[in-house]
Design a protein around this motif. Sequence first.
Motif, PDB file in Angstrom:
ATOM      1  N   VAL A 139       0.829  -1.204   0.000  1.00  0.00           N
ATOM      2  CA  VAL A 139       0.000   0.000   0.000  1.00  0.00           C
ATOM      3  C   VAL A 139       0.864   1.255   0.000  1.00  0.00           C
ATOM      4  CG1 VAL A 139      -1.493   1.387   1.484  1.00  0.00           C
ATOM      5  CG2 VAL A 139      -2.109  -0.953   0.954  1.00  0.00           C
ATOM      6  N   LEU A 140       1.907   1.276   0.816  1.00  0.00           N
ATOM      7  CA  LEU A 140       2.799   2.437   0.831  1.00  0.00           C
ATOM      8  C   LEU A 140       3.417   2.668  -0.545  1.00  0.00           C
ATOM      9  CD1 LEU A 140       4.665   2.098   4.260  1.00  0.00           C
ATOM     10  CD2 LEU A 140       2.793   3.653   3.659  1.00  0.00           C
ATOM     11  N   CYS A 141       3.801   1.587  -1.215  1.00  0.00           N
ATOM     12  CA  CYS A 141       4.350   1.733  -2.567  1.00  0.00           C
ATOM     13  C   CYS A 141       3.304   2.307  -3.517  1.00  0.00           C
ATOM     14  CB  CYS A 141       4.830   0.380  -3.085  1.00  0.00           C
ATOM     15  SG  CYS A 141       6.537   0.030  -2.671  1.00  0.00           S
ATOM     16  N   GLY A 142       2.056   1.854  -3.380  1.00  0.00           N
ATOM     17  CA  GLY A 142       1.004   2.398  -4.216  1.00  0.00           C
ATOM     18  C   GLY A 142       0.815   3.892  -4.020  1.00  0.00           C
ATOM     19  N   VAL A 143       0.933   4.335  -2.762  1.00  0.00           N
ATOM     20  CA  VAL A 143       0.823   5.771  -2.489  1.00  0.00           C
ATOM     21  C   VAL A 143       1.933   6.535  -3.202  1.00  0.00           C
ATOM     22  CG1 VAL A 143       0.957   7.529  -0.687  1.00  0.00           C
ATOM     23  CG2 VAL A 143      -0.360   5.431  -0.291  1.00  0.00           C
ATOM     24  N   PHE A 144       3.170   6.058  -3.083  1.00  0.00           N
ATOM     25  CA  PHE A 144       4.290   6.728  -3.740  1.00  0.00           C
ATOM     26  C   PHE A 144       4.158   6.679  -5.262  1.00  0.00           C
ATOM     27  CE2 PHE A 144       6.579   5.894   0.357  1.00  0.00           C
ATOM     28  CZ  PHE A 144       6.814   7.229   0.660  1.00  0.00           C
ATOM     29  N   LYS A 145       3.646   5.569  -5.796  1.00  0.00           N
ATOM     30  CA  LYS A 145       3.456   5.471  -7.246  1.00  0.00           C
ATOM     31  C   LYS A 145       2.578   6.611  -7.761  1.00  0.00           C
ATOM     32  CE  LYS A 145       3.815   0.420  -7.796  1.00  0.00           C
ATOM     33  NZ  LYS A 145       4.809   0.317  -8.868  1.00  0.00           N
ATOM     34  N   HIS A 146       1.478   6.856  -7.063  1.00  0.00           N
ATOM     35  CA  HIS A 146       0.535   7.876  -7.530  1.00  0.00           C
ATOM     36  C   HIS A 146       0.996   9.285  -7.193  1.00  0.00           C
ATOM     37  CE1 HIS A 146      -2.728   5.259  -8.972  1.00  0.00           C
ATOM     38  NE2 HIS A 146      -2.306   4.410  -8.050  1.00  0.00           N
ATOM     39  N   LEU A 147       1.992   9.417  -6.320  1.00  0.00           N
ATOM     40  CA  LEU A 147       2.587  10.728  -6.071  1.00  0.00           C
ATOM     41  C   LEU A 147       3.684  11.038  -7.089  1.00  0.00           C
ATOM     42  CD1 LEU A 147       2.829  10.787  -2.166  1.00  0.00           C
ATOM     43  CD2 LEU A 147       1.176  11.985  -3.603  1.00  0.00           C
ATOM     44  N   PHE A 148       4.549  10.056  -7.369  1.00  0.00           N
ATOM     45  CA  PHE A 148       5.649  10.258  -8.320  1.00  0.00           C
ATOM     46  C   PHE A 148       5.166  10.169  -9.765  1.00  0.00           C
ATOM     47  CE2 PHE A 148       8.561   8.406  -4.859  1.00  0.00           C
ATOM     48  CZ  PHE A 148       8.760   9.663  -4.321  1.00  0.00           C
TER      49      PHE A 148
ATOM     50  N   PRO B  63      -3.123   4.221 -15.723  1.00  0.00           N
ATOM     51  CA  PRO B  63      -2.186   4.093 -14.592  1.00  0.00           C
ATOM     52  C   PRO B  63      -2.658   4.796 -13.328  1.00  0.00           C
ATOM     53  CG  PRO B  63      -1.313   5.586 -16.260  1.00  0.00           C
ATOM     54  CD  PRO B  63      -2.526   4.955 -16.849  1.00  0.00           C
ATOM     55  N   ASP B  64      -3.624   5.706 -13.426  1.00  0.00           N
ATOM     56  CA  ASP B  64      -4.149   6.389 -12.238  1.00  0.00           C
ATOM     57  C   ASP B  64      -5.256   5.605 -11.550  1.00  0.00           C
ATOM     58  OD1 ASP B  64      -2.630   8.729 -11.868  1.00  0.00           O
ATOM     59  OD2 ASP B  64      -3.615   9.692 -13.563  1.00  0.00           O
ATOM     60  N   ASN B  65      -5.579   4.419 -12.058  1.00  0.00           N
ATOM     61  CA  ASN B  65      -6.627   3.609 -11.442  1.00  0.00           C
ATOM     62  C   ASN B  65      -6.205   3.173 -10.040  1.00  0.00           C
ATOM     63  OD1 ASN B  65      -8.279   1.178 -10.793  1.00  0.00           O
ATOM     64  ND2 ASN B  65      -9.132   1.603 -12.806  1.00  0.00           N
ATOM     65  N   LYS B  66      -7.145   3.239  -9.087  1.00  0.00           N
ATOM     66  CA  LYS B  66      -6.829   2.936  -7.676  1.00  0.00           C
ATOM     67  C   LYS B  66      -7.441   1.620  -7.206  1.00  0.00           C
ATOM     68  CE  LYS B  66      -5.561   7.482  -7.166  1.00  0.00           C
ATOM     69  NZ  LYS B  66      -6.109   8.020  -8.419  1.00  0.00           N
ATOM     70  N   ILE B  67      -7.906   0.774  -8.127  1.00  0.00           N
ATOM     71  CA  ILE B  67      -8.599  -0.446  -7.724  1.00  0.00           C
ATOM     72  C   ILE B  67      -7.693  -1.376  -6.925  1.00  0.00           C
ATOM     73  CG2 ILE B  67      -8.033  -1.678  -9.856  1.00  0.00           C
ATOM     74  CD1 ILE B  67     -11.331  -1.879  -7.831  1.00  0.00           C
TER      75      ILE B  67
ATOM     76  N   TYR C  82      -7.229  -0.760   9.142  1.00  0.00           N
ATOM     77  CA  TYR C  82      -6.396  -0.785   7.936  1.00  0.00           C
ATOM     78  C   TYR C  82      -7.217  -0.333   6.727  1.00  0.00           C
ATOM     79  CZ  TYR C  82      -3.159  -2.695   4.436  1.00  0.00           C
ATOM     80  OH  TYR C  82      -2.300  -2.849   3.375  1.00  0.00           O
ATOM     81  N   PHE C  83      -8.463  -0.809   6.636  1.00  0.00           N
ATOM     82  CA  PHE C  83      -9.331  -0.420   5.514  1.00  0.00           C
ATOM     83  C   PHE C  83      -9.575   1.087   5.520  1.00  0.00           C
ATOM     84  CE2 PHE C  83     -13.352   0.334   3.418  1.00  0.00           C
ATOM     85  CZ  PHE C  83     -13.270  -0.474   2.288  1.00  0.00           C
ATOM     86  N   ILE C  84      -9.827   1.663   6.693  1.00  0.00           N
ATOM     87  CA  ILE C  84     -10.058   3.109   6.778  1.00  0.00           C
ATOM     88  C   ILE C  84      -8.801   3.877   6.381  1.00  0.00           C
ATOM     89  CG2 ILE C  84     -10.538   5.000   8.395  1.00  0.00           C
ATOM     90  CD1 ILE C  84     -12.346   3.034   9.924  1.00  0.00           C
ATOM     91  N   LEU C  85      -7.639   3.374   6.780  1.00  0.00           N
ATOM     92  CA  LEU C  85      -6.385   4.027   6.400  1.00  0.00           C
ATOM     93  C   LEU C  85      -6.219   4.037   4.882  1.00  0.00           C
ATOM     94  CD1 LEU C  85      -3.623   5.253   7.228  1.00  0.00           C
ATOM     95  CD2 LEU C  85      -2.727   2.898   7.288  1.00  0.00           C
ATOM     96  N   VAL C  86      -6.493   2.908   4.250  1.00  0.00           N
ATOM     97  CA  VAL C  86      -6.393   2.835   2.789  1.00  0.00           C
ATOM     98  C   VAL C  86      -7.413   3.766   2.143  1.00  0.00           C
ATOM     99  CG1 VAL C  86      -6.674   1.321   0.787  1.00  0.00           C
ATOM    100  CG2 VAL C  86      -5.438   0.510   2.803  1.00  0.00           C
ATOM    101  N   TRP C  87      -8.613   3.837   2.694  1.00  0.00           N
ATOM    102  CA  TRP C  87      -9.638   4.730   2.162  1.00  0.00           C
ATOM    103  C   TRP C  87      -9.160   6.182   2.194  1.00  0.00           C
ATOM    104  CZ3 TRP C  87     -12.525   8.757   4.272  1.00  0.00           C
ATOM    105  CH2 TRP C  87     -13.636   9.176   3.537  1.00  0.00           C
TER     106      TRP C  87
ATOM    107  N   LYS D 163      -8.608   8.661  -1.126  1.00  0.00           N
ATOM    108  CA  LYS D 163      -9.256   9.965  -1.251  1.00  0.00           C
ATOM    109  C   LYS D 163      -8.224  11.075  -1.470  1.00  0.00           C
ATOM    110  CE  LYS D 163     -13.501   8.714  -0.899  1.00  0.00           C
ATOM    111  NZ  LYS D 163     -14.424   8.893  -2.058  1.00  0.00           N
ATOM    112  N   ALA D 164      -7.117  11.021  -0.728  1.00  0.00           N
ATOM    113  CA  ALA D 164      -6.081  12.039  -0.898  1.00  0.00           C
ATOM    114  C   ALA D 164      -5.433  11.939  -2.276  1.00  0.00           C
ATOM    115  CB  ALA D 164      -5.029  11.892   0.200  1.00  0.00           C
TER     116      ALA D 164
END
Length: 479
Positions: free
Chosen positions: A102-111, A359-363, A233-238, A242-243
Motif C-alpha cells: 500500500v505504501l508503494c502504491g501511495v508513492f506510485k501515484h505521487l511520483f 495508470p491512475d486507477n486505484k482499484i 487498515y481499511f479506513i487508512l487505505v480509504w 481519497k487524498a
Amino acid sequence: MATPTTAQIERIRASQFRSSTRPPVKHEKWDEARNLWRFETQARLVVWCQKAPNWLVLPPALFFHFFLKRDWGMAFGPIFAYMIYNDNRTFDLFLSSSFGGVLCGVFKHLFRTPRPFWIVPEVRLKQGVEEMSWGTPSAHSAIQGAIAAVLVFYDVKDPATWVVNILVLLFVMFSRLYLAVHWPQDVVLGSVVGIVAGLIVCTCNIHEALFNFVLEGQKNIAGLIYLAVGFGYFILVWCFVKALNVVSNNNPCPDQAILRYKLGVLRALRILKDSNDEKSEEASIIKKSESNESNVAADEQYDIEDSDPEAISVTIDKSMWSQGSMFMPKDEREKKEAEDERKKRETGIFFPKDVKFDPDNKIRFWYNAINVVGSYCGMATFAVIDGREWMTYTPGIKWIEAVYAMSFTFALIVYTRTILRSMLPKKVFKWVRLFVFWFIGFYVYGLFPLSYLYVRKHIIDEDNAQSSATGLIKKYLYG
C-alpha cells in the motif's frame, strides 16, 4: 488542400510511432522526467540487465513476478508461511507485505513515473509480463523487502537468515530490471519502503499481544481487536485513496503522454514478437532514429492506418486487450474481435479488451484492503472459536493440509480470472472479485486453520485411532 502523397503519410506515421520511444519529454504541465534521476544512466542499466541469459533468469524472474502479485501472493504466501513457520511470524509477514504494498502504491501515484518499457526503445517486454500502473517505487521489491525484514527480525543472530534473505531480495530487485518494468531507483526505493514496513509491524508486536490475550482466555476481546485492526487498515487505505484522487484530479496526466505510453507498450510487445532476433538485443541506448520501412511494418501490424492521434489511440486500445490475439494473423484477429463484439451486444457481458490503460486507477488499493479485512475477520473467527494454543502443526499433516488449501485457492483464482470474468457484467465482476479477495483472506486465516483442528481432533486424535484405518494414517505420518 492537396492530398498528401504516400511518402508523406509514411513519414507522418513513422514520426508518430517513433515518438513513443524517445527519452522523456515535457508536455504542457507534465514533465515525464521530473522524478527520473539520470534517465540515460538508468536506461543503460535496464538494457544491460536484459542481456542476462533467458534460460537462467527468466523462470525465477517470472516466479517472483507472479508470486508477489496481489491475487497469487494473497493465496499462496500465507499458506507457505503456515507450512514453514507456524507462529506469529506468519501474521507479521502478511501484514507487513500488505502494508508495504500500500505504501508503494501511495508513492506510485505521487511520483507518477513511466515504466522503462513505456519509453525506452531498446528494452524487451518478456512474455507473460504486464504492468500498467505507475513505476516508482517497485511494489515487488517492497513486498520482498518486508518479508526479508520480518524473517531477519525473528532470527537476527542467524547468519544464514541474513545471507539468504539478502540474496533473494537482490535477485528480486534485479529481476524487475531484467523484465524492464522498473528503473534502478524504483527497486531501491521499494526495498527501503518494504524494510521499513516490516520493521514497523514487528516492533509494534501486535500479533504477539493478541496471541497472549487468547492464551489468557480473553478470546472475545482478542477477536474484537482483530476486527479493529482489519477495519482500521481499511479506513487508512480509504484515506490514502481519497487524498490521491485529489492529487490526480488536480494534475491529470495529459492525453498526449497517455498516448505516448500506449505506443511504448505496443512497441515493447512488438519487440517481444521478434524476441529471437539477437541483433535487436544489442541495440544502442542512444539510438536516434528507426527506418521508415520498420515503422510502416509496425503500423500495418497494429492497423495504424490513420495519422490522427485519437484514431491511433483507439487502435492501440483494441490491440492491447489481449496479448494472445495481438499475435494472431490479421484476418483471424479481426474475425475474433467481430465475434466478441457480437456476443457482447447479445449478452451484455464484457471481455478483457474493455480493460483500459489507466495508470491512475486505484482499484489495487481496494483489492489489498479488502483482503486484509477478510484475513483479520478470519483471525477473529479462529480466536473466538478456538485459541491459538491448539494451532500446532506436526510433520506430515501440515503439508497435506497446506497443499489442499493451496489447491483450493488456486482453483478459485483461476475460476475468477477466466470463467467469471467472461460470464459476468463488468460492474458485477468487480464486486465479485472483491468478495473473492475477502474470502481468500478469511479462508486462509480462519477456515483453513479451523479445518486443520477438525482433522486433528476428529481423525488423528480419536481414542480408537490405533485400531482403525485412521490409525494406519497416523502411523504412516508419525512413524
